[in-house]
Design an enzyme around this catalytic site. Sequence first.
Site, mmCIF file in Angstrom:
data_model
loop_
_atom_site.group_PDB
_atom_site.id
_atom_site.type_symbol
_atom_site.label_atom_id
_atom_site.label_comp_id
_atom_site.label_asym_id
_atom_site.label_seq_id
_atom_site.Cartn_x
_atom_site.Cartn_y
_atom_site.Cartn_z
ATOM 1 N N LYS A 115 4.431 4.849 18.736
ATOM 2 C CA LYS A 115 3.794 6.309 18.489
ATOM 3 C C LYS A 115 3.620 7.183 20.085
ATOM 4 C CE LYS A 115 2.099 5.240 14.482
ATOM 5 N NZ LYS A 115 2.751 6.145 13.398
ATOM 6 N N LYS A 198 13.300 0.604 8.297
ATOM 7 C CA LYS A 198 12.563 0.155 7.158
ATOM 8 C C LYS A 198 12.159 1.552 6.390
ATOM 9 C CE LYS A 198 8.301 -0.515 9.524
ATOM 10 N NZ LYS A 198 7.424 0.386 9.163
ATOM 11 N N LYS A 201 6.323 5.593 4.814
ATOM 12 C CA LYS A 201 5.612 6.828 4.378
ATOM 13 C C LYS A 201 5.998 7.939 5.143
ATOM 14 C CE LYS A 201 1.403 3.900 3.345
ATOM 15 N NZ LYS A 201 0.627 3.630 4.606
HETATM 16 P P1 TYM Z 1 0.735 0.538 5.998
HETATM 17 O O1 TYM Z 1 -0.341 1.568 5.347
HETATM 18 O O2 TYM Z 1 1.904 1.071 6.892
HETATM 19 O O3 TYM Z 1 1.547 -0.428 5.011
HETATM 20 C C1 TYM Z 1 0.578 -1.083 3.945
HETATM 21 C C2 TYM Z 1 1.317 -2.270 3.802
HETATM 22 O O4 TYM Z 1 2.577 -2.085 3.311
HETATM 23 C C3 TYM Z 1 3.550 -2.968 4.011
HETATM 24 N N1 TYM Z 1 4.930 -2.255 4.275
HETATM 25 C C4 TYM Z 1 6.018 -2.795 4.196
HETATM 26 N N2 TYM Z 1 6.420 -4.085 3.805
HETATM 27 C C5 TYM Z 1 7.674 -4.395 3.893
HETATM 28 N N3 TYM Z 1 8.693 -3.301 3.925
HETATM 29 C C6 TYM Z 1 8.293 -2.193 4.216
HETATM 30 N N4 TYM Z 1 9.403 -1.284 4.590
HETATM 31 C C7 TYM Z 1 7.091 -1.673 4.410
HETATM 32 N N5 TYM Z 1 6.431 -0.557 4.865
HETATM 33 C C8 TYM Z 1 5.146 -1.002 4.793
HETATM 34 C C9 TYM Z 1 2.909 -3.085 5.636
HETATM 35 O O5 TYM Z 1 3.103 -4.239 6.087
HETATM 36 C C10 TYM Z 1 1.261 -3.129 4.891
HETATM 37 O O6 TYM Z 1 1.078 -4.377 4.656
HETATM 38 N N6 TYM Z 1 -2.157 -1.213 9.729
HETATM 39 C C11 TYM Z 1 -1.819 -1.463 8.142
HETATM 40 C C12 TYM Z 1 -3.144 -0.965 7.424
HETATM 41 C C13 TYM Z 1 -4.239 -2.184 7.908
HETATM 42 C C14 TYM Z 1 -4.299 -3.262 7.416
HETATM 43 C C15 TYM Z 1 -5.601 -3.758 8.041
HETATM 44 C C16 TYM Z 1 -3.554 -4.318 7.012
HETATM 45 C C17 TYM Z 1 -5.149 -1.558 8.334
HETATM 46 N N7 TYM Z 1 -6.327 -2.723 8.531
HETATM 47 C C18 TYM Z 1 -6.025 -5.104 7.900
HETATM 48 C C19 TYM Z 1 -4.025 -5.534 6.656
HETATM 49 C C20 TYM Z 1 -5.222 -6.113 7.282
HETATM 50 C C21 TYM Z 1 -0.841 -0.294 7.938
HETATM 51 O O7 TYM Z 1 -0.658 0.580 8.698
HETATM 52 O O8 TYM Z 1 -0.077 -0.535 6.737
#
Ligand code: TYM
Length: 336
Positions: A115, A198, A201
Amino acid sequence: MNSQKEIVVSGIRSTGYLHLGNYFGAIRNYVKMQADYDCYFFVADYHSLTTHPKPEDLKKNVFRVLAENIASGLNPEQAVFYAQSDIPEIPELYLMLNMLAYKGELEKVPTFKDKVRQQPDNVNAGLLTYPVLMAADILIHRAVKVPVGKDQEQHLEMARNFAQRYNNRYGELFPEPQAFNFGSQLSKVMSLDGSGSKMSKSENENATIYLADSDEAIRKKIMKAKTDSGPTENNSEKPAYIQSLFDLMALISPPETLNSYDTAFNACTIRYGDMKKQMAEDMVAFVAPIREWARQLQEDEESLRTILRRGAERARESASRTISLARKGIGIQYYS
Ligand code: TYM
């Protein structure tokens, strides 16, 4: 809720359209786990504030994440589904954990360093303490399993560290949460452009398949995926960008389809154009029903509001139990 079951927590940031990485890394497991575990799933709207979204977009984003989860099979009667900002106990625990988190370790987190590179003008304290808020999300329900993709592995390690530090200082309260994917490694769904990044979003949108993509957009993105003129030696190793196409096909196409292209690759008779056409059709068949259902759900805001309200009530029951214990452990108990 049945306290015999293991507790599961996971969240998704409300920063954009959900994609196949979110589906296969996280949501698919939410759906598989919801009947057998005590599940708490949420929209991480506080986490999304690090990028300063417009107030008028926030609600739409939160409702879309909820709708896309339900359209993917999440049942809010079974799993508790809520907005992070509806649970004031989370920021309270976040504050407590911040006292146990050190600047040096937070600065070393790879996602923070990324970031800093991507947005040097907006390196806010929320970005630095992002893993602490995430630990609070998990520990507030004293979860043991956290279904997430590979990119969240390091954050889970930090959550375990913060849990241990609390327990060592104030007495045993938190179990150590583990990142979870049914019997296999954590998943990482790669983008289609062969860049080795990967699906995401907010980056490489033309190489990411979103659950809201039209049939036409899906076909176009897949037909543009990076390939080459094919192998020249039997049974050769697949280049990484070809391997990730096969990996994607394994997720959405029947095993016989995958096998036939694998055999063709090994015999040097593969035609990537045909493979991509097949994949595009299988992808459309996979995404279209989710997209259409999510669209309908978003038209019925009243039902989505009811789900969030009810989810918040259920999540707060669990969160308030944990926060009283956490306060007591620290010694914040001045009168009864
Ligand atoms: P976020 O919103 O970026 O993504 C949500 C979930 O999707 C998974 N993910 C992926 N898995 C496989 N391949 C990909 N290309 C890929 N892109 C995203 C992420 O691993 C995630 O499981 N910090 C977290 C949100 C969060 C969270 C938490 C998760 C906040 N508090 C507590 C678990 C527990 C995040 O930004 O995910």
